[in-house]
Write a protein that holds these residues in place. Structure first.
Motif, mmCIF file in Angstrom:
data_model
loop_
_atom_site.group_PDB
_atom_site.id
_atom_site.type_symbol
_atom_site.label_atom_id
_atom_site.label_comp_id
_atom_site.label_asym_id
_atom_site.label_seq_id
_atom_site.Cartn_x
_atom_site.Cartn_y
_atom_site.Cartn_z
ATOM 1 N N GLN B 60 0.936 -1.265 0.000
ATOM 2 C CA GLN B 60 0.061 0.160 0.102
ATOM 3 C C GLN B 60 1.013 1.326 0.185
ATOM 4 N N GLN B 61 0.354 2.292 -0.497
ATOM 5 C CA GLN B 61 0.873 3.515 -0.335
ATOM 6 C C GLN B 61 1.000 3.771 1.218
ATOM 7 N N LYS B 62 2.248 4.465 1.606
ATOM 8 C CA LYS B 62 2.324 4.903 3.027
ATOM 9 C C LYS B 62 1.245 5.709 3.383
ATOM 10 N N GLY B 63 0.412 5.343 4.543
ATOM 11 C CA GLY B 63 -0.412 6.210 4.991
ATOM 12 C C GLY B 63 -1.830 5.712 4.548
ATOM 13 N N ALA B 76 -3.558 6.152 -3.608
ATOM 14 C CA ALA B 76 -3.697 4.749 -4.323
ATOM 15 C C ALA B 76 -2.338 4.752 -5.000
ATOM 16 N N ILE B 77 -2.274 3.296 -5.687
ATOM 17 C CA ILE B 77 -0.901 2.988 -6.365
ATOM 18 C C ILE B 77 -1.847 2.919 -8.054
ATOM 19 N N TYR B 78 -0.938 3.725 -8.608
ATOM 20 C CA TYR B 78 -1.207 3.972 -9.922
ATOM 21 C C TYR B 78 -0.735 3.279 -11.012
ATOM 22 N N ASN B 79 0.441 2.924 -10.973
ATOM 23 C CA ASN B 79 1.183 2.001 -11.908
ATOM 24 C C ASN B 79 1.067 0.352 -11.421
ATOM 25 N N TYR B 80 -0.114 0.305 -10.880
ATOM 26 C CA TYR B 80 -0.111 -1.120 -10.194
ATOM 27 C C TYR B 80 0.010 -2.287 -11.097
ATOM 28 N N GLU B 81 -0.521 -2.172 -12.475
ATOM 29 C CA GLU B 81 -0.279 -3.481 -13.446
ATOM 30 C C GLU B 81 0.962 -4.083 -13.509
ATOM 31 N N ALA B 302 8.485 4.286 -5.591
ATOM 32 C CA ALA B 302 7.471 4.615 -4.909
ATOM 33 C C ALA B 302 7.437 4.649 -3.565
ATOM 34 N N PRO B 303 6.539 5.643 -2.828
ATOM 35 C CA PRO B 303 6.799 5.227 -1.423
ATOM 36 C C PRO B 303 5.761 4.171 -0.952
#
Ligand SMILES: Nc1ncnc2c1ncn2[C@@H]1O[C@H](COP(=O)(O)OP(=O)(O)O)[C@@H](O)[C@H]1O
Ligand SMILES: [Mg+2]
Lengths: 237, 463
Positions: B60-63, B76-81, B302-303
C-alpha cells in the motif's frame, strides 16, 4: 583376652545420654565406659528401660551422646559429619531390628540386595552377594517371596542376611527376638552365633531374656543406664 | 530392581490414593491437551480464513491504512499493473505465490433510489477470478472447503452486499430474502401528529418498493466522490446479499468487480488501486517474501510499504491472544491441581513410611537418597498421570475430528471445523507431559525434604 595393640570393635568413654520428655529429663545412660572386643558375640542385657537401645543406637552411629566419646572400628564417630557417618554405617555397621523392618514392597532377595547398591555398583555381583547371604541364613528357595509371605522367623532371617551381606565389622541387633516365639528366637540367636563364629564379625545384641543372654560370650549388664556387670563365658572380664 | 520399579511398587501400595492422584493429574493433562488442540485448530482455521480474505502481505501507499478510506485517490497505487506483473514474474517469488491481485477500497452512499432509500457503504473492488483463487487457499492443508465467492469473472456489473445493507436499502422482497427483520411501524407516540395528507405521503415513501429490475436483476446505485471531489455514480447488480459476522460490516459491506469500483472512484481518469494483495502458498515464506517484495518496491521508487495480515487484520492477533489467555489460565489451574495432588500423595506416603525412612537411613542411605526415593515417586505419578490423560485426550480428539463438528468463530459467518488438532503443535503433548513431571517433582520436593531430615532414631520408633 584382648591384646593391648588391637583396636577394640567399639569403645565408649564417659557416655551420658538423656531424653527430654516434656518438662522432664529422662536419663538413659549415665557414665558408660565400655570396650567391645573384636570378633566376639556379645549381649547387652538388662530390664526394659535400662538403656539398651540407647546404647546400641550410639554404637550404630545413628544417635549421638550428650557427653562422652564413641569410637567404632577405631573411628571417632563425633568427628564424622552426617553424610560421612551415613557412609560409615553403610560400610561398617549391620542392623537387625526388633520389628524386622523389611521393605514391604521388596522380595526377600531384593531386601538384602537393596542396601548393597550403596557399596557395589555391579548388579549381578550384588545379586550374588544377596543370594549367598540368604543361603547362609537358610532361606534358599524363598528369595522371591515378599515379606508378607514369610513367617516372623523367616523375616528376621532375611533381616540378618541383609545385615550380613556386606560383611560389616559390627552387627547390631536390638532385641531381635522380641517379636518371635521362644523356639524361633532361640533358633535365630543360634543362627547369629553360628554366622558370627564363621565370619569373625563383632556381634552385639540386646535382650532381657536371661536364657538368651546366657548364650553370649560377653555379657554387659545394664541397669538404669549404668553398667552393673561385665562377664564372659566361663569367667569375668 | 531399579529406582523407577521401586517407586512404582510404592505407588501401587496405596492404590486408591494413587488412583485419585493419577486421576487428578490425568484430568488436568486431558483438559490442557484437548483445549490446546482445539486452540491450535481454531487458530489454524482462523489463519486460513484470514489469509483467504486478506492474503499474507499487502502493498500500500504509506498512510493508506490510516487515511486511504477518505482519500482513495491520494493514497492509491497508479502503476499497479506493472508492479503486479513484476511480482508475478519475479524469480524468487513466482514459485511461492498463490495469488497477487489488486484491490480498491471505496466508500460512499448506496441507494435504492426507486424506493427512496439509501445508506452509507464501504466497498472493496476485486478481480473476481483472483478472489475465487484466494478464497480457496488451504495452505495448512486443513481440508477446509473454499469460501464461496459470488462475484462472477464475466459479470462486470455484478456485486455482493451485506445482508444488513440489503435490509437498510429495502431490498429484501426484491432479493427474496426470507430472514429480514420487519421495520416496526411508526407509532403516534414516536412522532408528532401529522396532517393526514403528509402522513399518507410518509407511508408511501416508507414502504419499500421493489427497485427497477434490469435484465431481471436487482440493481442499486453507488455514489462515491472522485479524487477531485466530484461525485461519480455507478449502477451495480446485486448478485447476492451475504450475512457478515460483524453487524457494522453487515450494514455497509459491498464487494464488487475492480473495474466497476474504479469507474466509481476515478471515473474516466487513470484507474488505480488501494492495495496489492499477495497470498503465498506457504505461511513460512512470509518473511523472505516480505523482504523480496520490499526490494522490488524500493527499486520502483514509490513510497509503498509492505504490511502483513497481522497489521491489516488486527482481530486475528486479538482472537489468538484471547485463546492464549484462556489456555494459559486453564493450564495454570490444572498445574495447581496437579501440584497439590502430588504434594498430598507424597506427603501422605512420607507420613506412612516414617519407619521405613528410619530403617533406610540406618542402613546407610543418605538424605539425598531418601529425597530421591520420594521425588521419583512424585515424578512417576506425574509421568503416568499425564500420559494417561494425554492418551485419553488423543482418543477423544480423534473421535471429535472423525465426527466433524463445526463452529462459527467470532466475527465470521463461515463455520469452520471444530477440529482438535492435538498433534498440530508438537510442543503441546511434549510440554504437557514434561511440565507435569516437572511440577510433580517440585511438589514432591518439600515432603521429600521432610523425609530426608527425619531423626533416624525417632523415625525408627515408628517401624
Ligand atoms: N525418645 C525418648 N524420649 C524420652 N525418653 C526416652 C526416649 N527413648 C528412651 N527413653 C527413655 O530412656 C530410657 C532408656 O530407654 P531405652 O534405651 O529404650 O531402654 P531399653 O532399650 O533398655 O528398654 C528409658 O527410661 C526410656 O523411657
Ligand atoms: Mg529397647
Amino acid at each position: 583376652m584382648v591384646s593391648a595393640t588391637a583396636t577394640p570393635a567399639a569403645q565408649l568413654r564417659g557416655i551420658h545420654k538423656h531424653y527430654r520428655l516434656g518438662e522432664v529429663d529422662v536419663p538413659a545412660l549415665c557414665g558408660i565406659d565400655l570396650d567391645l572386643p573384636r570378633g566376639v558375640f556379645s549381649v547387652i542385657g538388662g530390664p526394659s528401660g535400662s538403656g539398651k537401645s540407647t546404647l546400641l543406637n550410639l554404637l550404630g552411629c545413628i544417635d549421638a551422646p550428650d557427653a562422652g566419646s564413641v569410637d567404632v572400628d577405631g573411628q571417632a564417630v563425633a568427628a564424622l559429619g552426617d553424610t560421612q557417618r551415613t557412609r560409615f554405617r553403610a560400610r561398617h555397621v549391620g542392623f537387625v531390628f526388633q520389628n524386622f523392618n523389611l521393605i514391604p514392597v521388596l522380595t526377600a532377595i531384593e531386601n538384602v540386595e537393596y542396601p548393597l547398591r550403596l557399596l557395589e555398583d555391579n548388579a549381578p555381583r550384588r545379586r550374588d552377594m544377596a543370594r549367598s547371604a540368604l543361603i547362609e541364613v537358610g532361606l534358599e528357595g524363598l528369595e522371591d517371596r515378599l515379606p508378607s509371605a514369610l513367617s516372623g522367623g523367616q523375616r528376621q532371617r532375611v533381616a540378618v542376611a541383609r545385615a550380613l551381606a556386606k560383611r560389616p565389622a559390627l552387627v547390631l541387633a536390638d532385641e531381635p527376638t522380641a517379636n518371635l516365639d521362644q523356639a524361633t528366637g532361640r533358633g535365630l540367636i543360634d543362627l547369629m552365633r553360628r554366622i558370627q563364629s564363621a565370619t569373625g564379625a563383632t556381634f552385639v545384641f540386646s535382650s532381657h531374656d536371661p536364657q538368651l543372654i546366657a548364650e553370649a560370650d560377653l555379657r554387659v549388664h545394664l541397669v538404669d543406664g549404668r553398667v552393673t556387670a561385665i562377664d564372659t563365658r566361663g569367667g569375668n572380664a | 530392581m531399579n529406582s523407577l520399579n521401586l517407586a512404582w511398587r510404592n505407588i501401587l501400595r496405596n492404590r486408591r490414593r494413587s488412583l485419585l492422584t493419577l486421576a487428578a493429574i490425568g484430568v488436568g493433562s486431558f483438559a490442557i491437551i484437548l483445549f490446546g488442540g482445539q486452540v491450535v485448530s481454531t487458530i489454524r482455521g482462523l489463519y486460513t480464513e484470514t489469509i483467504r480474505a486478506a492474503g499474507h502481505l499487502q502493498i500500500q501507499q504509506k498512510g493508506h491504512l490510516e487515511f486511504g478510506r477518505a482519500n482513495p485517490g491520494r493514497f492509491a497505487i497508479y502503476n499497479y499493473e506493472a508492479l503486479v506483473d513484476q511480482l508475478r514474474n519475479d524469480e524468487y517469488l513466482a514459485p511461492r505465490l498463490a495469488v497477487v491481485t489488486p484491490i480498491l477500497h471505496v466508500q460512499g452512499v448506496a441507494g435504492n433510489f426507486d424506493a427512496g432509500m439509501s445508506s452509507a457503504f464501504s466497498g472493496q473492488g476485486v478481480v473476481p477470478a483472483d478472489q475465487k483463487t484466494m478464497l480457496a487457499w488451504d495452505g495448512l492443508r486443513l481440508g477446509q472447503a473454499p469460501t464461496a465467492s459470488p462475484l462472477l469473472p464475466d459479470d462486470p456489473n455484478g456485486g455482493v452486499i451485506g445482508r444488513g445493507l440489503a435490509q437498510l436499502l429495502g431490498l429484501c422482497p426484491a432479493l427474496a430474502l426470507t430472514d429480514c427483520a420487519q421495520m416496526p411501524p411508526e407509532t403516534i407516540a414516536d412522532a408528532a401528529p401529522l396532517p393526514t395528507d403528509v402522513a399518507a405521503l410518509a407511508e408511501k415513501t416508507a414502504s419499500p418498493t421493489a427497485p427497477e429490475k434490469h435484465n431481471g436483476r436487482v440493481g442499486i446505485e453507488l455514489l462515491a466522490a472522485s479524487p477531485s471531489g466530484a461525485p461519480n455514480v455507478v449502477r451495480m447488480d446485486v448478485l447476492a446479499a451475504e450475512r457478515q459476522g460483524v453487524r457494522e460490516l453487515d450494514n455497509v459491506l459491498i464487494g464488487l468487480p475492480l473495474p466497476l469500483a474504479q469507474k466509481m472512484v476515478f471515473g474516466a481518469a487513470t484507474p488505480a488501486v488501494s492495495s496489492i494483495v499477495v497470498q503465498l502458498k506457504h505461511a513460512g515464506d512470509l518473511e523472505p517474501a516480505r523482504t523480496r517484495i520490499q526490494e522490488i518496491v524500493a527499486r520502483n521508487g514509490a513510497p509503498l510499504e509492505v504490511l502483513d495480515f497481522h497489521v491489516i487484520n488486527p482481530t486475528f492477533d486479538q482472537i489468538i491472544g484471547m485463546f492464549g489467555a484462556i489456555f494459559r489460565f486453564i493450564a495454570l489451574l490444572m498445574s495447581i491441581v496437579a501440584l497439590f495432588s502430588v504434594a498430598n500423595a507424597v506427603n501422605m506416603a512420607v507420613s506412612e513410611r516414617v519407619g521405613e525412612i528410619g530403617t533406610l537411613r540406618a542402613l546407610g542411605f543418605e538424605r539425598r537418597h531418601i529425597r530421591a526415593i520420594f521425588v521419583t515417586e512424585g515424578a512417576l505419578l506425574g509421568l503416568v498421570g499425564s500420559i494417561a490423560g494425554s492418551l485419553a485426550a488423543v482418543a477423544l480428539a480423534t473421535w471429535i475430528n472423525r465426527v466433524g463438528v463445526t463452529w462459527t468463530p467470532p466475527g465470521r459467518t463461515a463455520p469452520v471445523a471444530l477440529g482438535v488438532d492435538v498433534f498440530g503443535d508438537s510442543r503441546l503433548l511434549l510440554l504437557t507431559v514434561a511440565v507435569t513431571i516437572g511440577l510433580a517433582c517440585v511438589s514432591a520436593w518439600l515432603p521429600s525434604r521432610r523425609a530426608a531430615r527425619m531423626e533416624i532414631v525417632e523415625a525408627l520408633r515408628h517401624a
